[in-house]
Design a protein around this motif. Structure first.
Motif, short mmCIF file in Angstrom:
data_model
loop_
_atom_site.label_atom_id
_atom_site.label_comp_id
_atom_site.label_asym_id
_atom_site.label_seq_id
_atom_site.Cartn_x
_atom_site.Cartn_y
_atom_site.Cartn_z
N SER A 278 0.69 -1.32 0.13
CA SER A 278 -0.26 -0.06 0.10
C SER A 278 0.55 0.99 -0.26
O SER A 278 0.51 2.60 0.09
CB SER A 278 -1.20 -0.06 1.42
N ALA A 279 2.34 0.82 -0.09
CA ALA A 279 2.80 2.35 0.11
C ALA A 279 3.49 2.44 -1.51
O ALA A 279 3.71 3.57 -1.82
CB ALA A 279 4.41 2.01 0.89
N ASN A 280 3.16 1.60 -2.69
CA ASN A 280 2.97 2.02 -3.57
C ASN A 280 2.72 3.08 -4.41
O ASN A 280 1.10 3.51 -3.97
CB ASN A 280 3.01 0.71 -4.22
N SER A 281 3.08 4.16 -4.45
CA SER A 281 2.88 5.09 -5.43
C SER A 281 1.75 4.80 -6.59
O SER A 281 0.72 5.75 -6.39
CB SER A 281 3.85 6.50 -5.44
N GLY A 282 2.02 3.94 -7.04
CA GLY A 282 0.74 3.66 -8.56
C GLY A 282 -0.45 3.32 -7.77
O GLY A 282 -1.23 3.55 -8.37
N LEU A 283 -0.49 2.26 -7.01
CA LEU A 283 -1.49 1.63 -6.50
C LEU A 283 -1.98 3.04 -5.29
O LEU A 283 -3.32 2.53 -6.07
CB LEU A 283 -1.12 0.66 -5.33
N ARG A 284 -1.27 3.81 -5.16
CA ARG A 284 -1.98 4.99 -4.11
C ARG A 284 -2.87 5.64 -5.54
O ARG A 284 -4.38 6.11 -5.03
CB ARG A 284 -0.97 5.92 -3.92
N ASP A 285 -2.03 6.16 -5.99
CA ASP A 285 -2.82 6.77 -7.91
C ASP A 285 -4.52 6.11 -7.93
O ASP A 285 -5.14 6.62 -8.30
CB ASP A 285 -1.25 6.83 -8.77
N ALA A 286 -4.15 5.02 -8.27
CA ALA A 286 -5.11 4.40 -8.60
C ALA A 286 -6.22 4.23 -7.66
O ALA A 286 -7.48 4.10 -8.30
CB ALA A 286 -5.07 2.67 -9.08
N PHE A 287 -5.96 4.16 -6.64
CA PHE A 287 -7.37 4.42 -5.62
C PHE A 287 -7.68 5.87 -5.45
O PHE A 287 -9.43 5.98 -5.90
CB PHE A 287 -6.53 4.53 -3.97
N GLN A 288 -6.88 7.30 -5.95
CA GLN A 288 -7.23 8.14 -5.95
C GLN A 288 -8.26 7.83 -7.19
O GLN A 288 -9.53 8.90 -7.39
CB GLN A 288 -6.17 9.07 -6.04
N GLU A 289 -7.63 7.82 -9.01
CA GLU A 289 -8.75 7.82 -9.62
C GLU A 289 -10.08 6.88 -9.22
O GLU A 289 -11.07 7.20 -10.10
CB GLU A 289 -7.18 6.61 -10.52
N HIS A 290 -9.79 5.76 -9.09
CA HIS A 290 -11.31 5.00 -8.85
C HIS A 290 -11.72 6.11 -7.48
O HIS A 290 -13.44 5.78 -7.75
CB HIS A 290 -11.06 3.80 -8.12
N ALA A 291 -11.55 6.71 -6.46
CA ALA A 291 -12.41 7.62 -5.95
C ALA A 291 -12.73 8.79 -6.48
O ALA A 291 -14.25 8.70 -6.73
CB ALA A 291 -11.66 8.41 -4.84
N LYS A 293 -14.02 8.40 -9.88
CA LYS A 293 -14.26 7.30 -11.35
C LYS A 293 -15.61 7.14 -10.31
O LYS A 293 -16.85 6.88 -11.03
CB LYS A 293 -13.14 6.80 -11.72
N TYR A 294 -15.51 6.42 -9.84
CA TYR A 294 -16.80 5.56 -9.06
C TYR A 294 -17.63 5.82 -7.91
O TYR A 294 -18.48 5.70 -7.14
CB TYR A 294 -15.55 4.03 -9.00
N GLY A 295 -16.88 7.27 -7.68
CA GLY A 295 -17.53 7.86 -6.10
C GLY A 295 -16.77 6.68 -4.71
O GLY A 295 -17.70 6.93 -3.96
N TRP A 296 -16.07 6.19 -5.01
CA TRP A 296 -15.37 5.72 -3.15
C TRP A 296 -15.03 6.65 -2.32
O TRP A 296 -14.78 7.46 -2.69
CB TRP A 296 -14.57 4.68 -3.22
N LYS A 297 -15.18 6.69 -1.54
CA LYS A 297 -14.29 6.20 -0.47
C LYS A 297 -13.44 6.28 0.10
O LYS A 297 -13.77 4.73 0.62
CB LYS A 297 -15.40 6.81 1.06
N ILE A 298 -12.42 6.57 0.09
CA ILE A 298 -11.11 5.64 0.33
C ILE A 298 -10.29 6.20 1.13
O ILE A 298 -9.98 7.31 1.73
CB ILE A 298 -9.84 5.56 -0.70
N HIS A 299 -9.52 4.97 1.95
CA HIS A 299 -8.81 5.15 3.00
C HIS A 299 -7.39 4.64 2.72
O HIS A 299 -7.06 3.07 2.60
CB HIS A 299 -9.31 4.41 4.14
N ILE A 300 -6.23 5.36 3.18
CA ILE A 300 -4.93 5.24 2.24
C ILE A 300 -4.21 5.16 3.52
O ILE A 300 -4.24 6.52 4.20
CB ILE A 300 -4.51 5.70 1.40
#
Length: 339
Positions: A278-291, A293-300
């Motif tokens: 979860s420290a991976n910057s690409g994965l963190r960016d993907a979570f932000q993008e999904h938030a 695009k899909y209205g997710w409330k994300i927790h990183i």
């Protein structure tokens, strides 16, 4: 009356101790082991020896930084498993000795559950970033890749997991064949930031349900290197940034495809990520993008809480303490277990 928990984490190669009082973290001390870098992976015997050297000063420092006396502790929470047996035995044995000397209860902690509950660590009393139940958690590390439905502090259900290798293991092994050293994940991440994620195409598995597989990706990556090195001996050196970017992009696509499917099928829009990857910057960016695009409330999680740490152990111990969920003195650690 305040509840003060000392957490001890020793599942792999980091010795950590933390003090949490009423959900608020007072200290979190981690001693890492650099000795394993020369071997390209964690050597269990060396890890357990280092834990023996580190655990007393680490615990002492955690109590000192918390500004408390050890007599103020309500209980001691320790990682029981999963992990390396020798490493776990050091933490378990120390917890037993200290708990006995203080006359306080012990709380055994599932390491995977603790990673999930790292999202509930408060760094001050005003901290209110915690997820609401139920939420989905993508737990990704060197040994685990799981999608978990978190229904409460103590009720979690794994609905998808890797059937072979974990995402972090794929990063590390692919980095190893490129000669990038250990641990490979952070190096791949750094190089990927300067590469083209569409430069190379690697195999993506077609696994039913929410389960993962990364063995095919590793094989595809290895065959690509083998074939291209025959034509161009310095292929890796010339293309390492693009190779890392393409590898990272493929791993993230695999992870997010299943997570997205689970969120849609279960109608859950609150989604978290935990574990070392979860420290991976690409994965963190993907979570932000999904938030977006899909209205997710994300927790990183903060970077300090992505890797193995005792704050997550103490946090989990706090909730188990409220339920008076203690363990007997003859409890033994376990190397393998699920949530």
């Amino acid at each position: 009356m305040s509840v003060t928990i000392l957490g001890i984490e020793s599942s792999c190669d980091d010795t950590s101790a933390s003090v949490i009082r009423d959900e608020v973290m007072l200290s979190n001390v981690i001693a890492s082991q650099a000795v394993h870098e020369a071997y390209g992976g964690v050597v269990p015997e060396l890890a357990s020896r280092a834990h023996q050297q580190n655990i007393i000063p680490v615990v002492a420092e955690a109590i000192k930084r918390a500004g408390i006396d050890k007599t103020e502790l309500s209980a001691i929470a320790f990682t029981r498993g999963p992990g390396l047996m020798g490493s776990l035995l050091v933490g378990t044995s120390f917890a037993k000795g200290l708990a006995t000397s203080l006359g306080i209860p012990m709380i055994d902690i599932n390491h995977l559950q603790a990673h999930v509950l790292a999202h509930f660590i408060k760094e001050n009393e005003e901290d209110n970033h915690q997820p609401n139940f139920p939420f989905l958690c993508l737990l990704v590390s060197g040994g685990n890749s799981q999608i978990i439905v978190v229904k409460s502090y103590k009720e979690m259900e794994v609905i998808g997991q890797t059937i072979d290798d974990a995402a972090g293991e794929a990063f590390d092994k692919c980095a190893k064949v490129m000669g990038l050293g250990y641990p490979g994940g952070p190096v791949v991440n750094r190089l990927a930031n300067e590469g083209n994620p569409k430069a190379f195409t690697f195999s993506k598995p077609h696994i039913p349900g929410y389960d993962y597989s990364f063995s095919g990706l590793k094989t595809s990556f290895l065959y690509t290197l083998r074939d291209r090195l025959k034509e161009e001996p310095d292929f890796i050196e010339k293309n390492k940034h693009d190779l890392c970017a393409s590898l990272q992009s493929t791993v993230i696509d695999i992870l997010m495809d299943k997570l997205r499917k689970a969120a849609k099928d279960l109608h859950i829009s609150e989604v978290a990520v935990a574990g070392g990857v979860s420290a991976n910057s690409g994965l963190r960016d993907a979570f932000q993008e999904h938030a977006r695009k899909y209205g997710w409330k994300i927790h990183i999680p903060k970077f300090a809480f992505t890797t193995d740490n005792a704050a997550m152990v103490a946090m989990t111990g706090y909730y188990k303490y409220l339920d008076k969920d203690f363990c007997p003195m003859d409890v033994a650690p376990f190397s393998r277990v699920t949530i």
